[in-house]
Enzyme design. Structure first.
Site, PDB file in Angstrom:
ATOM      1  N   GLU A  25       0.768  -1.396  -0.019  1.00 44.89           N
ATOM      2  CA  GLU A  25      -0.063   0.089   0.100  1.00 44.89           C
ATOM      3  C   GLU A  25       0.848   1.275   0.217  1.00 44.89           C
ATOM      4  O   GLU A  25       0.468   2.416  -0.707  1.00 44.89           O
ATOM      5  CB  GLU A  25      -0.913  -0.008   1.224  1.00 44.89           C
ATOM      6  CG  GLU A  25      -1.951  -0.916   1.133  1.00 44.89           C
ATOM      7  CD  GLU A  25      -1.608  -2.424   1.629  1.00 44.89           C
ATOM      8  OE1 GLU A  25      -0.401  -2.549   1.977  1.00 44.89           O
ATOM      9  OE2 GLU A  25      -2.313  -3.551   1.405  1.00 44.89           O
ATOM     10  N   HIS A  72     -10.534  -4.779   9.917  1.00 47.42           N
ATOM     11  CA  HIS A  72     -11.211  -4.594   8.631  1.00 47.42           C
ATOM     12  C   HIS A  72     -12.670  -3.756   8.893  1.00 47.42           C
ATOM     13  O   HIS A  72     -13.418  -3.952   8.164  1.00 47.42           O
ATOM     14  CB  HIS A  72     -11.702  -5.980   8.188  1.00 47.42           C
ATOM     15  CG  HIS A  72     -10.437  -6.620   7.689  1.00 47.42           C
ATOM     16  ND1 HIS A  72      -9.604  -7.265   8.474  1.00 47.42           N
ATOM     17  CD2 HIS A  72      -9.916  -6.880   6.354  1.00 47.42           C
ATOM     18  CE1 HIS A  72      -8.466  -7.903   7.639  1.00 47.42           C
ATOM     19  NE2 HIS A  72      -8.962  -7.566   6.533  1.00 47.42           N
TER      20      HIS A  72
HETATM   21  C1  TPP Z   1      -2.290  -4.604   4.454  1.00 48.22           C
HETATM   22  C2  TPP Z   1      -3.202  -5.442   3.713  1.00 48.22           C
HETATM   23  N1  TPP Z   1      -3.542  -5.494   2.689  1.00 48.22           N
HETATM   24  C3  TPP Z   1      -4.188  -6.143   2.137  1.00 48.22           C
HETATM   25  C4  TPP Z   1      -5.031  -7.109   2.839  1.00 48.22           C
HETATM   26  C5  TPP Z   1      -6.247  -7.828   1.966  1.00 48.22           C
HETATM   27  N2  TPP Z   1      -5.515  -9.249   1.761  1.00 48.22           N
HETATM   28  C6  TPP Z   1      -5.802 -10.178   2.533  1.00 48.22           C
HETATM   29  S1  TPP Z   1      -4.963 -11.654   2.436  1.00 48.22           S
HETATM   30  C7  TPP Z   1      -4.256 -10.995   1.115  1.00 48.22           C
HETATM   31  C8  TPP Z   1      -3.306 -11.741   0.464  1.00 48.22           C
HETATM   32  C9  TPP Z   1      -2.380 -12.550   1.380  1.00 48.22           C
HETATM   33  O1  TPP Z   1      -1.423 -13.294   0.672  1.00 48.22           O
HETATM   34  P1  TPP Z   1      -0.415 -14.182   1.336  1.00 48.22           P
HETATM   35  O2  TPP Z   1       0.562 -13.134   2.185  1.00 48.22           O
HETATM   36  O3  TPP Z   1       0.475 -15.003  -0.037  1.00 48.22           O
HETATM   37  O4  TPP Z   1      -1.110 -15.091   2.183  1.00 48.22           O
HETATM   38  P2  TPP Z   1      -1.990 -16.245   1.682  1.00 48.22           P
HETATM   39  O5  TPP Z   1      -3.512 -15.592   1.502  1.00 48.22           O
HETATM   40  O6  TPP Z   1      -1.678 -16.771   0.396  1.00 48.22           O
HETATM   41  O7  TPP Z   1      -2.004 -17.246   2.762  1.00 48.22           O
HETATM   42  C10 TPP Z   1      -4.414  -9.825   0.932  1.00 48.22           C
HETATM   43  C11 TPP Z   1      -4.137  -8.838  -0.213  1.00 48.22           C
HETATM   44  C12 TPP Z   1      -4.667  -7.227   3.996  1.00 48.22           C
HETATM   45  N3  TPP Z   1      -5.384  -7.730   4.898  1.00 48.22           N
HETATM   46  N4  TPP Z   1      -3.823  -6.402   4.643  1.00 48.22           N
END
Ligand code: TPP
Ligand code: TPP
Ligand code: MG
Ligand code: MG
Lengths: 327, 339, 327, 339
Positions: free
Chosen positions: A58, A127
């Site tokens: 972000e 959230h």
């Molecule tokens: C700061 C932030 N940005 C965006 C999100 C939305 N979000 C939640 S999970 C996710 C993907 C995360 O990917 P990864 O770190 O690979 O974990 P996985 O879901 O694959 O276990 C996103 C973009 C968030 N929760 N927090």
């Protein structure tokens, strides 16, 4: 007029404005598949140059918005949940809000940042922030909190065309709510509140997401013989002080309803404006219905207990409406 | 990769280019030396962070840029501003807080910017320019006309996470971005090696982009590295990382002695070593050009005098400027435009 | 009592509290050489385990504060200028402010964050924000803005001992200002405003850095026959509503002076509290003297033009003091 | 480096340890499968992000930790919580939003924490656990008793700058931190390779720490990597980076289909391939242990039944729990304590 959902209205605005100006670009996390539905179809229509999924970063998303806008593009950046504004906050507070000033006005920053805000759906503390106050305090950034599909569409279109940076905050609780939206080109000016209900006894000033609770409260108050006026403060920066003060002068009594935490909330600020410029018309204390300085707990019952609702509003309004007024 | 043409180049064009590089370096040196003096003797409205000793990096990089290439800078940005073609009068007037300043007195030393020259501006936030430059690179890519976006940042800034984020985005989108790390070994009053793990260049390598680590006090080496990176941008081949090792001679900011109240983070010896002709970027370049018959002592003396004259003129320009417009801040922030 | 400078008082508090509890640690950028003098001598006294220079990475500094505190340490983190709070804002707003709630109270977070705030010294927009309102809105974080050396020392000591996270904001304009500080152990409770001047006609409510302009204004007002009371709101969270309302009940007239940008400022919030709980005592509009939603320009004259000063306060006070009151 | 003892180890202790690892994996699998069913059929208060298919990573790492080692987790944190010794009843009650929940219903699925077990907690902010774990590692270092701090994060989180910042701090301070990247190839609805430059492990290498990239569905390989890293912590040798390649079988969250409204980011084939016995971490481990005579079909069936029973008990526990205390949020946030 056609009936549309709030999210659908936003989606239409994005389609229309990206169509209108080929220098309009949009990026953010998962904008391709559209986590909230608002950006749906844009990638297919405008292609991967103008519509881009970013990595999860972000700080860079917000900073790139500043750079791309300074370099001549009209930028729409999606930050998903408004809690993620914090991760990108340096670029917002130190760059986006200040660059025009610091460069002596050499540039405009036509940036619109989208984010979904607010609680009520058991999304827990990270959230569910309603953090418009933090943005309002920065200066230099417009802050928009439309409450109806028509305003969502019309204000977003205006914001995208504006040369000032703006945050267009989508109320999470309103996404699926329907309403009539004018057909064809529909633009709503920023900085104008709307009078959502005329009334004589008390002014209920609703900030963004709080419109439904406020409308329900107005109904209940009407049943009790209190005729409430509702002002929908859909634009926080610029703030339509005139419409607010005019109503206060008429009713003399106000309750401000805001989903933000209470301290330094939009409600606080509006109350301050009223206590200053509307003092002559005031006949009772200015009440605020807000969240009492807590983040949202997860459990639905615990969240409901601290989330502003119609009863809270009725209670606040009743406390300042004397029997004779209410009669 | 671009062929390394510069170092072998004997053409008149290249000789002229080198003289103009030397000219810019002298201008930066004299401008900043003068600022140091004013800061000490008279005082300036705000603090100034000087880049004396680092002129080669700014000038070497910018020597390969066109006016419409973008550039973001740091809190230590006078050199970048002048190297990219910024006007010394307008910069001084800005630092004096005058209406004739390049930012009308609204920004000051840490925010000098000139969009007409592609100078997006200095930045008071360490690392603040990285994402902005990346955004400008995105714009350049969309424009599709081969423009580059250069981002200067310090070795201290390379510890900000946004550095890595931007390398990542620039790499995956193949943006015409050039990340230039001015590695002067210092982060404010901290020796950078005490707060930095590994080699910065390895961080960049992890993002799949060409990396060059160059002697930051050798303006021609820098120019060569810049040329390669710029050509990649022109041909839409994506980002590059350049690390220039250099040293700052002055304190972190001109009020340093007062701030530190006797505390130290480096020895005088160290500073003196970097002042010597074999390290000083201007002396080194001067001697090279002299040996190669491009610039003799007389010409160098003339150029020095010209730089001094330009700087004196800038001081006069700044002093004579009207004070800043006191209504401008509100106008620019949109205050009072509310309904 | 001994005379000390504000910064010196802070430095003493840090020395005393680190001495007192060996689990107290301090880290931040350049804390060893002490950019502002506040952390001077700590490294020598407490060694490189407990006092650490960090790399430049505010997000991690703030996040580590949360982690180290959750794991049992009493953490003091220095973020230098308050504008750099933004770079570390996710860890502050999403973690520090919320972790106790989200874990159901499993942990305390004894964290004190130091930062220097405010303008007036031609530091330009990125080194001069007075951003306490943004912190006040987060909930869960104490926000302290001492205005005198004695309060600086006593409040910092209390904050460090407290198990709640707090921001201890040092007014940049007050660093060199001297004042009497009690000798020996000196603790000032949080959440108590202090009445800096007794008066009958108007209440001047000063937030942190604004104390000197407010005192000058009170002098000028006195010369004009207006007897001002001054409340020094040294603690914003918790906020001492009682002392404020008590004074409003006495004078009926208030001006709130705050260096923050106006929208959703501490001044807004205090005005809102007065318009609600102090309404019965109000005899005039509640005025705010703040910065009108702009960041600070660099040029000294341009900054002075928008920076709240004694004349602004006098003007605001005069506008609500009727001739008979002023007599 | 620690000698890789685990894979050759035939001791009874190690056999028992493996059975308890299998037990935990089964518990996680059945708990999450049950959550998927409840989410679909009945609904849960908030969303849940399930880690079905990734159990080996959580269990392999945590098998090498003591109760007083610290651990931070992600939004996809049930597996980590249970693997680190968290109580399934208290976790379910939390997800049901009950007073008997591990966080008294205040946190929910994305924030399960149990400090008595060293579980600092799941985190709704992608990358949010990194600096917290680094801070806990600092605390552990100061405690001086060999405790480690483990940080689980995803491949998507590795694009957040704070990842690099924390590697840097952990490295320069030689902190007892273990950074565990669960590389499942997906970041929400984006294929990570489309937004990630280079190799994540190279990012870690740039910070001068041991890196191991392991098959994230091979619990013994993970355990081995964890053992090495933990021993480094015990001996104050500093941080390590472990990358476990794995795959998530379920959607990003259980409401995914509704959210995507027909949109897709992966094929069904791909998911099916990862479900197969040769990739599924539980099936693979089961077959190994069976081949090695450590766990036959009967024992496995019993263990499966036990896991199912535990999960059913947890559902009952959660359902019977009292609703959350509606006054608790204010109490915890200190609301109303004002003067
Ligand atoms: C700061 C932030 N940005 C965006 C999100 C939305 N979000 C939640 S999970 C996710 C993907 C995360 O990917 P990864 O770190 O690979 O974990 P996985 O879901 O694959 O276990 C996103 C973009 C968030 N929760 N927090
Ligand atoms: C976000 C942020 N953090 C801290 C500072 C304070 N600060 C100003 S310059 C500086 C050191 C920067 O070091 P480097 O990037 O190497 O640049 P150099 O000064 O060596 O040119 C610091 C810590 C700042 N301006 N912004
Ligand atoms: Mg440096
Ligand atoms: Mg992933």
């Amino acid at each position: 007029m056609s009936r549309k959902r709030y999210t659908q209205a936003i989606n239409e605005a994005l389609h229309e404005e990206m169509e209108r100006d080929p220098k309009t670009i949009l990026f953010g996390e998962d904008v391709a598949l559209a986590v909230f539905g608002d950006t749906r179809g844009l990638l297919d229509k405008f292609g991967p140059k103008r519509v881009r999924n970013t990595p999860i970063c972000e700080a860079t998303i917000a900073g790139m918005a500043v750079g791309a806008a300074a370099a001549g593009y009209r930028v729409i950046a999606h930050l998903l949940f408004s809690n993620f504004i914090y991760t990108g906050f340096d670029a917002i507070a130190n760059q986006m809000a200040k660059l025009r000033l610091m460069t002596g006005g050499q540039i405009d920053l036509p940036i619109t940042v989208l984010a979904v805000y607010g609680g009520g759906a058991s999304q827990a503390a990270q959230h569910s922030d309603a953090n418009h106050p933090v943005l309002m305090n920065l200066g230099g950034i417009d802050v928009l909190v439309p409450a109806t599909p028509a305003d969502a569409k019309g204000m977003l279109k205006t914001a995208i065309r504006s040369n000032r940076p703006s945050f267009f905050l989508e109320a999470s609780g309103l996404g699926a709510v329907g309403g009539e939206v004018p057909d064809g080109e529909h633009l709503v000016p920023l900085g104008k509140a709307s009078v959502a209900r005329d009334g004589m006894d008390v002014t209920l000033i609703s900030v963004g997401s709080m419109i439904r609770a406020t409308q329900n409260a107005a109904k209940k108050l009407a049943e009790a013989g209190v005729d409430a006026e509702i002002i929908d403060v859909r634009s926080l920066v610029p703030l339509d002080e005139r419409t607010i003060i005019k109503s206060v002068m008429k009713t003399g009594r106000t309750v401000i309803i805001d989903e933000a935490r209470d301290m330094c909330s939009a409600a606080s600020h509006i109350a301050a404006v009223i206590a200053d410029k509307g003092f002559a018309g005031l006949r009772a204390p200015v009440r605020r219905v807000t969240v009492n300085n807590s983040s949202m707990p997860y459990a639905p019952n615990a969240e409901a207990a601290i989330f502003p609702n119609a009863d809270d509003i009725v209670r606040a309004a009743t406390s300042i409406c004397q029997p004779e007024t209410a009669a | 990769m671009a062929t390394p043409i510069l170092t072998q180049d004997q053409s008149v064009t290249w000789q002229t280019a080198q003289l103009s590089m030397l000219e810019r370096m002298l201008l930066i040196r004299h401008a900043e030396s003068r600022l140091a003096r004013v800061a000490k003797e008279v005082g300036l409205p705000g603090g100034v962070h000087l880049s004396i000793g680092q002129e080669a990096t700014a000038v070497g990089i910018c020597s390969q840029l066109e006016e419409d290439d973008w550039m973001t800078s740091t809190h230590r940005g006078h050199g970048h501003f002048l190297a990219k073609g910024g006007d010394v009068n307008a910069m001084f007037a800005e630092i004096w807080g005058k209406s004739s300043g390049i930012c009308k007195g609204m920004g000051g030393s840490m925010h000098v910017a000139d969009f007409s020259k592609g100078i997006i501006g200095a930045n008071g936030i360490v690392g603040g320019g990285l994402a902005i430059a990346t955004g400008a690179a995105l714009a350049a890519q969309l424009d599709g006309n081969g423009r580059a976006a250069v981002c200067f940042f310090g070795d201290g800034a390379a510890n900000q996470g946004v550095f890595m984020e931007c390398l990542n985005v620039a790499s995956i989108w193949n943006l015409p971005a050039i990340f230039v790390c001015e590695n002067n070994g210092l982060s404010e009053f901290t020796v950078s090696s005490t707060v930095t793990a590994g080699k910065l260049s390895d961080r960049a390598r992890a993002f799949d982009m060409p990396v060059s680590v160059v002697d930051g006090n050798d303006v021609r080496a820098i120019a060569q590295a810049a040329r390669n990176a710029v050509e990649r941008c022109r041909r839409s081949e994506g980002p590059s990382y350049i690390e220039a090792s250099t040293y700052r001679i002055q304190g972190h900011l001109e009020a340093e002695d007062m701030i530190l109240g006797g505390g130290t983070y480096r020895t005088n010896d160290e500073v003196e070593r970097w002042r010597k002709d074999d390290r000083d970027p201007i002396a080194r370049f001067r001697d090279c050009l002299n040996n190669e018959g491009v610039c003799d002592h007389t010409l160098f003396a003339t150029m020095t005098a010209d730089a001094e004259a330009a700087v004196e003129a800038a001081v006069a320009f700044a002093e004579q400027g009207d004070p800043a417009d006191t209504k401008l801040a509100y106008a620019l922030m949109g205050v009072g435009e509310e309904a």
